[in-house]
Write an enzyme that holds these catalytic residues in place. Structure first.
Site, mmCIF file in Angstrom:
data_model
loop_
_atom_site.group_PDB
_atom_site.id
_atom_site.type_symbol
_atom_site.label_atom_id
_atom_site.label_comp_id
_atom_site.label_asym_id
_atom_site.label_seq_id
_atom_site.Cartn_x
_atom_site.Cartn_y
_atom_site.Cartn_z
ATOM 1 N N ASP A 261 53.670 32.387 21.126
ATOM 2 C CA ASP A 261 54.782 31.447 21.024
ATOM 3 C C ASP A 261 55.123 31.356 19.537
ATOM 4 O O ASP A 261 54.271 31.605 18.677
ATOM 5 C CB ASP A 261 54.347 30.090 21.566
ATOM 6 C CG ASP A 261 55.436 29.047 21.405
ATOM 7 O OD1 ASP A 261 56.592 29.348 21.721
ATOM 8 O OD2 ASP A 261 55.118 27.934 20.945
ATOM 9 N N ASP B 245 51.013 26.416 21.900
ATOM 10 C CA ASP B 245 50.580 25.128 21.346
ATOM 11 C C ASP B 245 49.832 24.275 22.354
ATOM 12 O O ASP B 245 49.364 23.194 22.018
ATOM 13 C CB ASP B 245 51.764 24.356 20.766
ATOM 14 C CG ASP B 245 52.830 24.055 21.816
ATOM 15 O OD1 ASP B 245 52.533 24.162 23.020
ATOM 16 O OD2 ASP B 245 53.959 23.720 21.420
ATOM 17 N N ASP C 163 53.401 24.894 26.829
ATOM 18 C CA ASP C 163 53.110 26.258 27.277
ATOM 19 C C ASP C 163 51.963 26.312 28.285
ATOM 20 O O ASP C 163 51.411 27.387 28.523
ATOM 21 C CB ASP C 163 52.772 27.142 26.072
ATOM 22 C CG ASP C 163 53.983 27.392 25.188
ATOM 23 O OD1 ASP C 163 55.069 27.624 25.741
ATOM 24 O OD2 ASP C 163 53.840 27.329 23.957
#
Length: 658
Positions: free
Chosen positions: A358, A552, A556
């Site tokens: 990410d 994080d 997610d």
């Protein structure tokens, strides 16, 4: 898919209850320190004295066989009784095939064939080896426990204006606690009296103290470095981030790696098979002698060979060293601020060949800073002054970043007479008789203010400015890349990770720009959480692919669960990270992912060495014993020696620098 998430995340597969594993109860009671060697010392002195008396022909000793037997039997008792007791307890619990039973059978057999010194010697050196082995295991356990168990034992709480020392469990949420320099924070909370400097090494492995400002989060286990701080408690003692970490590590042993499961199954089959083979070592030559009169069969010789066979068959080297290897791997990672939720994830991370990151909060800090200033109608400083004035009271992260930048540049920020904040757009303010518009391009369109169309193609986050209905310019704000993000990508390439992907909800142009800066060749932007999940699921199901997703840990969570290995960044205080991820990197440093992979590979290699080495040595000595080329002395030295070498080899995981 090479390895399904279900197979990796079986929380209780192979769990050993009651301290028993593979038919071996290694958590039996044993003395600590010098006391553990008192009984072996007594047996050793009597054994040496008996052998000297026999060698020198001491009359009472050599003239009466029962005096000799009694002497060696008494020498046997200090080291033999504890093992006999363990064997009896194991049999009572229907655990027939354990190392204690094997050793007792071997010693009884040695007494029966009048190999008296060897009967004592086998048990003596076995007991010494067990004591040394348990000492090494206990030291590893104590080191890891000491490393992790960093909870404060008392809390100084302010009640009725006075500091009172109480147990942390009794402090309620909302109360103020006081922590003096050098003291450990006992509970999670927020800073109440300005800035403070904290040693976070016990939690994150960071060597540099962390500065935490007013209202910043302080976690249990941190140490106040520079002053007495006051903290408002935000979580109860048993719900602190540290308590969750300790629970996570303590439960990690229930998630067994494939090697541990293999050893468990192997030992259950291996031990009874060896006992049957030991019986056959005695029985088969006897049968041969019945049908072949020329074959000279000596019962004592073949029984001796069978006893050697039994002694060397003890699989304690495998049963102790393999779980210890994974435990040491978890401990080494914890020391580096990396939490593995089980030995199975140490194995799984070694198979990773694709990593998906990410962007925001993982490779970048999530904190924006002014990158570019374009002013058409005003001086840069004047435009920034008006924009900061309009955004001064906004809580939006972009507005805060802009105001902080202007403040740091020592540009004067006038007071706005009125401010209208439009959620999702920006602000409209009256400043010194001027109407100032500061926000995104949607705000300019809604206010009917024309602007150059080429601004819409600018990569980055734009805050535009207009004064009295006329477009003046814009500011581009960019998320800052973490200091070690480029290193993280390079290190992963060096570990053989042949595919690195960036996934983000940001605009495609922004995502590509960051990917180029980081050296990532594949990047996807404008993704919803479901889009990320689809990409990761597709990668995870591709033949020969094993993907780690690094996020994080909050928004997610679904993607973390779908990947082969889910890695949460900076998830120390996040319930979602702890729950959904397999690995939690507490330091918020993406470069620690490469460290985690290196620890996983080292652990896997050392555990494999232990398995191959222990089985190889045992097979050789078993064969030598069966054909009469190994004595009971050699068998016990080989068994104890292999166990100690395997334990020391496992400890290398803790000693190595990563």
């Amino acid at each position: 898919m090479e390895q399904t998430k279900e197979s990796v995340k079986d929380k209780h597969a192979g769990h050993c209850d009651g301290g028993k594993c593979c038919g071996h109860q290694h958590e039996h009671h044993h003395s600590n320190g010098a006391k553990a060697f008192i009984a072996p010392a007594i047996s050793f002195v009597m054994l040496v004295a008996g052998m000297l008396m026999g060698h020198l022909g001491f009359a009472p000793f050599v003239s009466n066989r029962w005096v000799e037997f009694a002497w060696y039997f008494v020498a046997f008792l200090p080291v033999g009784v504890p093992v006999v007791k363990e064997a009896v307890e194991g049999i009572a619990a229907h655990d027939y095939f354990n190392e204690f039973t094997l050793m007792v059978i071997a010693c009884i057999g040695a007494f029966c064939i009048w190999e008296l010194p060897e009967a004592v010697g086998v048990m003596l050196f076995y007991s010494i080896g067990e004591t040394l082995q348990h000492g090494a295991v206990d030291r590893a356990t104590r080191n890891i426990s000491r490393l992790l168990d960093v909870r404060g034992e008392k809390a100084t709480v302010i009640r009725e204006g006075k500091p009172v020392d109480v147990k942390p469990q009794s402090v309620r949420v909302g109360e103020i606690i006081e922590v003096h320099p050098g003291e450990r924070v006992p509970l999670d909370g927020v800073m109440e009296n300005g800035d403070g400097l904290f040693d976070t090494s016990a939690l994150t492995g960071e060597s540099v103290p962390r500065e935490i400002g007013q209202d910043g989060e302080v976690l249990a286990g941190m140490i106040s470095s520079n002053k007495t701080v006051r903290i408002r408690v935000s979580r109860e003692y048993d719900k602190s981030a540290l308590a969750r970490i300790l629970e996570l590590v303590s439960n990690a042993s229930s998630r067994k790696a494939h090697a541990e499961l293999f050893i468990r199954k192997f030992a259950r089959v291996y031990t009874p098979v060896v006992i049957i083979l030991a019986v056959l070592v005695v029985a088969v030559p006897a049968l041969v002698s019945v049908f072949n009169s020329g074959f000279d069969y000596n019962f004592s010789d073949w029984l001796y060979r069978a006893l050697v066979f039994l002694v060397i068959s003890c699989p304690c080297a495998l049963v102790v060293s393999v779980p210890l290897g994974y435990f040491a791997g978890i401990g080494a990672a914890s020391r580096m601020g990396i939490l593995f939720k089980g030995g199975n994830y140490l194995d799984a991370i070694t198979k990773v060949n694709t990593v998906a990151f990410d962007k925001t909060g993982t490779l970048t800090t999530g904190k924006f800073s002014v990158d570019t200033i374009v002013s058409d109608a005003l001086e840069n400083s004047e435009m920034l002054s008006l924009m900061a004035s309009a955004e001064a009271d906004s809580s939006h992260p972009l507005a805060k970043a802009l105001v902080e930048y202007v403040f740091d540049k020592n540009i004067d920020i006038p007071k706005a007479s009125s401010v209208l904040e439009k959620a999702g757009y920006g602000t409209v303010a009256e400043i010194g008789g001027k109407t100032v518009v500061a926000g995104n391009l949607k705000l300019l369109r809604s206010e009917g203010i024309p602007y150059p169309k080429d601004i819409e193609g600018v990569p980055g986050t734009v805050i535009a400015c207009a004064v009295d209905g006329k477009y003046c310019g814009y500011v581009i704000l960019s998320d800052t890349i973490k200091p070690d993000a480029v290193t993280a990508v390079k290190n992963l390439g060096g570990l053989g990770i042949d595919r690195i992907i960036m996934l983000s909800g940001d605009k495609k142009g922004i995502v590509k720009e960051y990917a180029d800066k980081l050296g990532i060749t594949e990047a996807h932007g404008e993704l919803l959480p479901q889009d990320k999940a689809d990409i990761v699921e597709k990668e995870a199901s591709a033949p020969g692919r094993s993907i780690a997703f690094v996020g994080d840990g909050m928004n997610d969570a679904p993607v973390l669960a779908l990947s082969n290995v889910g890695v949460a960044m900076g998830g120390l205080g996040s319930d979602a990270a702890i729950e959904s991820a397999d690995v939690v990197i507490q330091t918020d440093q993406p470069s620690r992912l490469a460290t985690a992979i290196r620890i996983g590979k080292t652990t896997h290699a050392i555990v494999t060495e232990n398995i191959v080495g222990a089985i190889g040595v045992k097979v050789v000595v078993l064969l030598l014993g069966a054909i009469g080329y190994a004595s009971l002395w050699a068998a016990v030295f080989a068994d104890v020696g292999v166990a100690l070498l395997a334990v020391l080899n496992s400890m290398r995981i803790l000693w190595k620098k990563y």
